[in-house]
Design an enzyme around this catalytic site. Sequence first.
Site, PDB file in Angstrom:
ATOM      1  CB  ILE A   7      -3.255   5.262   3.068  1.00  0.00           C
ATOM      2  CG1 ILE A   7      -2.097   4.361   3.197  1.00  0.00           C
ATOM      3  CG2 ILE A   7      -3.687   5.601   4.647  1.00  0.00           C
ATOM      4  CD1 ILE A   7      -0.805   4.838   3.372  1.00  0.00           C
TER       5      ILE A   7
ATOM      6  N   GLY B 251      -1.989   5.277  -4.125  1.00  0.00           N
ATOM      7  CA  GLY B 251      -1.997   4.124  -5.117  1.00  0.00           C
ATOM      8  C   GLY B 251      -1.094   4.326  -6.168  1.00  0.00           C
TER       9      GLY B 251
ATOM     10  CG  PHE C 287      -0.163   0.193   2.697  1.00  0.00           C
ATOM     11  CD1 PHE C 287       0.170   1.271   3.087  1.00  0.00           C
ATOM     12  CD2 PHE C 287       0.249  -1.157   2.916  1.00  0.00           C
ATOM     13  CE1 PHE C 287       0.571   1.233   4.418  1.00  0.00           C
ATOM     14  CE2 PHE C 287       0.805  -1.128   4.370  1.00  0.00           C
ATOM     15  CZ  PHE C 287       1.307  -0.012   4.992  1.00  0.00           C
ATOM     16  CB  CYS C 288       1.753   3.772  -1.807  1.00  0.00           C
ATOM     17  SG  CYS C 288       0.611   3.698  -3.150  1.00  0.00           S
ATOM     18  CB  THR C 289       0.048   8.293  -0.244  1.00  0.00           C
ATOM     19  OG1 THR C 289       1.237   8.336   0.556  1.00  0.00           O
ATOM     20  CG2 THR C 289      -0.836   9.612   0.363  1.00  0.00           C
TER      21      THR C 289
END
Length: 321
Positions: free
Chosen positions: A217, A192, A188-190
């Site tokens: 997120i 996508g 996952f990341c901020t």
Amino acid sequence: MSVTGPGAEAAITVGALYRFTRFDDPAALRGPLEQACRAAGIRGTLLLAREGINGTIAGRRAGIDAVLAAIRALPDCAGLDVKFSTASEMPFHRLKVRVKREIVTMGEPDIDPRRTVGTYVEPQDWNALIADPDTIVIDTRNAYEVAAGTFAGAIDPQTATFRDFPAWFRAARERLLGSGRQPRVAMFCTGGIRCEKSTAFLKQEGVDQVYHLRGGILKYLEEVPAADSLWRGECFVFDERVTVGHGLVAGTHSLCRACRRPVSEADRASPHFEPGVSCPACRDERSPAQRAAARERYRQEQLAAARGQRHVGAVPVPGDD
């Protein structure tokens, strides 16, 4: 600055966007796109590269809609991914439209998320995936972002920039995956975009079961109630909002004006925190002369603010490349 969810009343709309596509001449797109942003009163950052477009912009909703219409008119951008939130004040000092080698820098020229990518997982299904003991969960963001918040049980690669991620994975692969039946890998990341590249990278490295959180997120915090959430802490964002929490409400972090890292309430109580000069993360990274220069810059910023003027001298966010 107060920040609220997409449905709330606020003066400023914030749009985080990206699209992997093929621009033969991204430099030719820069001028018209910058002109469209200025005509609409939009600030923020847009990055153009041969692999597509990425950025976060803010302004009145009508202006945001006008710029998004201009972007969606670009080749293969009709399906542009955009995540909206709102803010009571403009979260950017200026507008920047830049041409880069990559829209998110990984440094792996053969990676193409248009060709291969991991399996998307909706926010409502994410908890079940990462709670499964057969799933390895990796936070693909940089260490200073992870420090503000992450998912329970996630692995922190302790990277300074996204460019460090491939080397970290190659070094940690055997320890993480072993030599037997491969576990699932969820990343996952901020918003996508980094996961588009990191999952494509793992697929290229021969990892079959690779998953990532659709919308990142930000989408999870928007859609998953706090009572059901496996998120811990706040999410760092690359603008003056600093961090957001569940429902995309304002977080408690401020910004170190010296290094542009997030500063928690505990950090602000540290003897190494001096507004505009240093925080616990950067205190030992700077010489006394550098701290003195930062102290003078901060003094000038405060004087400008007292006169009702804007003094913009921000240094880049670490790893914001």
